[in-house]
Every structure is written in structure tokens, then in C-alpha cells.
Write an enzyme that holds these catalytic residues in place. Structure first.
Site, PDB file in Angstrom:
ATOM      1  N   LEU A 101      10.773 -20.742  -3.096  1.00 11.63           N
ATOM      2  CA  LEU A 101       9.692 -19.856  -2.644  1.00 11.63           C
ATOM      3  C   LEU A 101       8.437 -20.039  -3.505  1.00 11.63           C
ATOM      4  O   LEU A 101       8.535 -20.119  -4.731  1.00 11.63           O
ATOM      5  CB  LEU A 101      10.166 -18.405  -2.755  1.00 11.63           C
ATOM      6  CG  LEU A 101       9.110 -17.329  -2.483  1.00 11.63           C
ATOM      7  CD1 LEU A 101       8.830 -17.217  -0.990  1.00 11.63           C
ATOM      8  CD2 LEU A 101       9.557 -15.970  -3.026  1.00 11.63           C
TER       9      LEU A 101
ATOM     10  N   ASP B   9       0.830  -1.217   0.000  1.00 12.63           N
ATOM     11  CA  ASP B   9       0.000   0.000   0.000  1.00 12.63           C
ATOM     12  C   ASP B   9       0.863   1.265   0.000  1.00 12.63           C
ATOM     13  O   ASP B   9       1.956   1.280   0.572  1.00 12.63           O
ATOM     14  CB  ASP B   9      -0.907  -0.023   1.244  1.00 12.63           C
ATOM     15  CG  ASP B   9      -2.021   0.998   1.149  1.00 12.63           C
ATOM     16  OD1 ASP B   9      -2.300   1.491   0.031  1.00 12.63           O
ATOM     17  OD2 ASP B   9      -2.608   1.317   2.189  1.00 12.63           O
TER      18      ASP B   9
ATOM     19  N   HIS C 298       3.002   3.165  -8.877  1.00 10.17           N
ATOM     20  CA  HIS C 298       2.810   1.738  -9.172  1.00 10.17           C
ATOM     21  C   HIS C 298       4.034   1.163  -9.899  1.00 10.17           C
ATOM     22  O   HIS C 298       4.451   0.039  -9.621  1.00 10.17           O
ATOM     23  CB  HIS C 298       1.551   1.533 -10.022  1.00 10.17           C
ATOM     24  CG  HIS C 298       0.289   1.906  -9.305  1.00 10.17           C
ATOM     25  ND1 HIS C 298       0.021   1.505  -8.021  1.00 10.17           N
ATOM     26  CD2 HIS C 298      -0.787   2.644  -9.681  1.00 10.17           C
ATOM     27  CE1 HIS C 298      -1.157   1.971  -7.634  1.00 10.17           C
ATOM     28  NE2 HIS C 298      -1.665   2.679  -8.628  1.00 10.17           N
TER      29      HIS C 298
END
Ligand code: FPP
Length: 255
Positions: free
Chosen positions: A140, A29, A46
């Protein structure tokens, strides 16, 4: 104390495996505020957010996190201006096209959660391809929550169970927590131990509501584009100080 000071030197990579969470969820955020505070268009936030995402994935691998779930586009983000929605769709495509080979080389398994039906066909295909290419990787697991909403996910799971009950395949008394967990898109993935949200906001915003029942939350006072390894280590160190009781009581040290 600054985040960097709290985490020690940014070059420090070692944390005892015992204190490293298995599954970390990240609410990325503050892209817009990062940009507007610099008099830049929101989309620039972004774009810089993708760079922070790369740092986050690299750091997660280095510290030994097994599952990393990133909230990259929520079911509610469609209400943003069309230009911003288009930019976020474009950044997902860029990320998958540009980074997939590196992720695969790094043994990362990509899994995508979220509603796909209302995504453009080229995006849907990229998601399928990313999952197919990396499905046998053992490092991962990067769970990309895209067009994801936790309430919608739970409603869909309950709907499927209701259909099974109606068809006589499941008895109502057999519906339990495990059955619902197994019908969620995150089936087979352990619940998040730690959820990190940047930007100082302190809410879940429809992210992993069911799965976060016993997660620890760390809210970092930085905007997502500034996220780096020191920030991840600071969050892990805060997590390591928590006393996770899962509704029980702390074990007393022996006499
Ligand atoms: C929240 O910041 C962030 C998002 C809604 C999108 C997150 C996207 C990225 C980090 C980059 C794209 C990555 C992929 C893989 C698509 P905000 O815009 O709500 O910031 P604000 O609260 O300051 O306005």
C-alpha cells in the site's frame, strides 16, 4: 440499515478485486463533533482519530487498496486555535514515530504531500525520514496530505510551468492536462477512484480538486473516530454499485 449491516459482517474481508478501488482518498472529518457530543475536549477526538486511522490503513491493506490518501491537516487548518494546531502537529509526530516501523514492516510506502516550508524542522525531518525508509516498499502507498491545499498545489504547478514557458523550455501550446498532472505533488499516483468523507458533510474542502475530476464520492454518516473496516467495506460496496462513465456512456450488455 446500519453501516455494519450494509457491509455485512465486519469480519468479512473479501471483495472481488474488480470492485476494489485502486486509490481511495479519505477526508477524516468529525473528530471535534465526536468529542463534544461526549462532553470531551476536541483534542480527544483527534487522538481517537489516530486510532481510526490505524484501523483504516489496516483495512485498506486487507482489502487490496493500492493507494490511500488521508487528509490529515489542510492549509486552512492553521486558523484553528493554537492549542488544537499544536495537538494535530503532535499527533502527526506521534503517528510517524510510533507507527512507522509497523508500516515499514507491513511493506507500506509513505508519501507526503503538502507545503513543508512552514512546518517545524523536526516535523520536516520526520517526513523526510518516513519517505526515505519506506521508498522501496511495494505494498500500500499511504499518501499523507499534511498542510495540504489543492488550490495551492495547482497554483504551484502552474507557476512552475509558467517559469518553464518564460525560459523557453515549454511552448504555451504544449501545456495540457497531462503536463499539469505531472507537475502536481501526486504525479505518478493514479487519480482517486473513490473519495470517502465521514461526518455527513458533503464537500471536498480543498482536497485533490484536480485529481477528483472523475472520482466517486461516498459520504458516511459517522464521525471519523468511529471509522472501522465495516465502514470502509460499506463505502466500497456503494462504490461498486456506481456506473463510472468518465463522460462516456454505459456499455450496453450484448444481445
Ligand atoms: C477533521 O475533524 C479532522 C482534522 C482536521 C484532522 C484529522 C486528524 C486526525 C484524524 C488525527 C491526526 C492524524 C494525523 C496523521 C495528524 P474536525 O476537527 O474538523 O471535526 P469537526 O468538523 O467535528 O469539528
Amino acid at each position: 440499515m446500519s453501516l455494519r449491516a450494509a457491509a455485512g459482517e465486519a469480519t468479512v474481508t473479501e471483495r472481488s478485486p474488480a470492485v476494489v478501488p485502486v486509490h481511495v482518498g479519505v477526508i477524516m472529518d468529525g473528530n471535534g463533533r465526536w468529542a463534544t457530543s461526549r462532553k470531551l475536549p476536541r483534542v480527544e477526538g483527534h487522538r481517537r482519530g489516530v486510532e481510526a486511522l490505524r484501523r483504516c490503513v489496516r483495512a485498506a491493506r486487507e482489502v487490496g487498496i493500492r493507494f490511500l490518501t488521508i487528509y490529515s491537516f489542510s492549509s486552512e487548518n492553521w486558523s484553528r486555535p493554537l492549542t488544537e494546531v499544536r495537538e494535530l502537529m503532535g499527533l502527526l509526530k506521534l503517528f510517524l514515530r510510533h507507527d512507522l516501523a509497523d508500516l515499514h514492516a507491513d511493506n507500506v510506502r509513505v508519501k507526503v504531500i503538502g507545503e513543508r516550508d512552514n512546518l517545524a524542522p523536526d516535523i520536516r525531518q520526520l517526513l523526510v525520514d518516513a519517505e526515505a525508509l519506506t521508498c522501496n516498499n511495494t505494498g500500500l502507498t499511504l499518501v499523507v496530505a499534511f498542510n495540504y491545499g489543492s488550490r495551492q498545489e495547482i497554483a504551484a504547478a502552474v507557476s512552475r510551468i509558467a517559469a518553464d514557458v518564460a525560459a523557453g523550455r515549454v511552448r504555451p501550446q504544449d501545456v495540457d492536462v497531462d503536463m499539469i498532472s505531472q507537475r502536481l505533488e501526486t504525479a505518478g499516483i493514479p487519480d482517486p477512484d473513490l473519495i470517502v468523507r465521514t461526518s455527513g458533510e458533503q464537500r471536498l474542502s480543498n482536497f485533490l480538486l484536480w485529481q477528483a475530476a472523475y472520482s466517486e464520492f461516498v459520504f458516511l454518516p459517522i464521525y471519523w473516530p468511529d471509522f472501522d473496516k465495516a465502514a470502509l467495506l460499506a463505502a466500497i460496496d456503494e462504490y461498486a454499485r456506481r456506473d463510472r462513465r468518465f463522460g462516456g456512456v454505459t456499455k450496453c450488455p450484448g444481445p
